[in-house]
Scaffold this active site. Structure first.
Site, PDB file in Angstrom:
ATOM      1  N   LEU A  44       0.882  -1.039   0.206  1.00 39.09           N
ATOM      2  CA  LEU A  44       0.020   0.025   0.074  1.00 39.09           C
ATOM      3  C   LEU A  44       0.799   1.226  -0.019  1.00 39.09           C
ATOM      4  CD1 LEU A  44      -2.418  -0.778   2.729  1.00 39.09           C
ATOM      5  CD2 LEU A  44      -2.933  -0.684   0.258  1.00 39.09           C
ATOM      6  N   ASP A  45       0.731   2.230  -0.987  1.00 34.02           N
ATOM      7  CA  ASP A  45       1.623   3.275  -0.969  1.00 34.02           C
ATOM      8  C   ASP A  45       1.442   4.055   0.295  1.00 34.02           C
ATOM      9  OD1 ASP A  45      -0.310   5.520  -1.351  1.00 34.02           O
ATOM     10  OD2 ASP A  45      -0.502   4.794  -3.300  1.00 34.02           O
ATOM     11  N   GLU A  46       2.390   4.888   0.500  1.00 32.43           N
ATOM     12  CA  GLU A  46       2.648   5.838   1.569  1.00 32.43           C
ATOM     13  C   GLU A  46       1.208   6.404   2.173  1.00 32.43           C
ATOM     14  OE1 GLU A  46       5.687   9.228   3.500  1.00 32.43           O
ATOM     15  OE2 GLU A  46       5.714   8.754   1.268  1.00 32.43           O
ATOM     16  N   SER A  48      -1.751   5.508   1.339  1.00 36.78           N
ATOM     17  CA  SER A  48      -3.109   4.550   1.463  1.00 36.78           C
ATOM     18  C   SER A  48      -2.736   4.141   2.801  1.00 36.78           C
ATOM     19  CB  SER A  48      -2.824   3.577   0.459  1.00 36.78           C
ATOM     20  OG  SER A  48      -3.027   4.144  -0.929  1.00 36.78           O
TER      21      SER A  48
END
Length: 188
Positions: A44-46, A48
């Site tokens: 999960l990106d930063e 998210s």
């Protein structure tokens, strides 16, 4: 013996344990004393948040990342998402992946009539002065880089907040940001 963890990855954390660039970043290892060789299954990106599975078992990682396992996200988008946009998401939309055009696979998508009961995010999204927002559920079986964010943008409704709420049969439920639970196995 392998170790398996469920975690609510908070907003602002990277889905990794080490970061070699000079900027200070929040890493998963700050949230719990994980077993050696623990790895995140997918990312999960930063910006998210939500359900992230971690394991010491590489084979389990392959199974969970496969197209056989659904991943469901709730996306808060800019504006009131239209029926046409939801249908476009369902049918597959064109996004950019590694500099190439890519059409996403058909997916399950629908507008949420009410905002989901999620914990308040640490960083405020914005307020009503900037216009209305709405929520959509998007369930995919693939995981291209920032795919769900690119999908909502492609239909004209950029994502403001993205929360993974389900991986296969595993639900985020009432987990709170930063909460970690060790489990015997994953029933995906």
């Amino acid at each position: 013996m392998h170790h398996h963890y469920l975690i609510y990855k908070p907003w602002g954390y990277l889905s990794q344990f080490t970061y070699n660039l000079k900027r200070n970043k929040k890493l998963l290892g700050e949230l719990h004393d994980f077993a050696p060789d623990t790895m995140a299954i997918g990312r999960l990106d930063e910006d998210s948040e939500g359900l992230l599975l971690l394991t010491t078992d590489g084979m389990m990682s392959e199974i969970v990342r496969s197209k056989k396992v659904e991943k469901e996200y709730y996306a808060q988008v800019d504006g009131i998402i239209t029926d046409e946009a939801v249908v476009a998401l369902q049918d597959g939309v064109q996004i950019g992946v590694k500099g190439e055009k890519y059409t996403t696979l058909p997916c399950l998508a629908f507008r949420l009539e009410e905002a989901p009961a999620l914990p308040v995010r640490q960083k405020k999204i914005r307020d009503e002065r900037h216009g209305p927002t709405s929520w959509v559920s998007i369930t995919v079986t693939e995981g291209k880089f920032r795919q769900v964010r690119k999908m909502t943008s492609a239909v004209g409704f950029p994502t403001l907040r993205l929360v993974r709420v389900r991986v296969g049969n595993i639900l985020l439920g009432d987990f709170q940001p930063g909460e970690v639970k060790e489990v015997d196995s994953f029933d995906v």
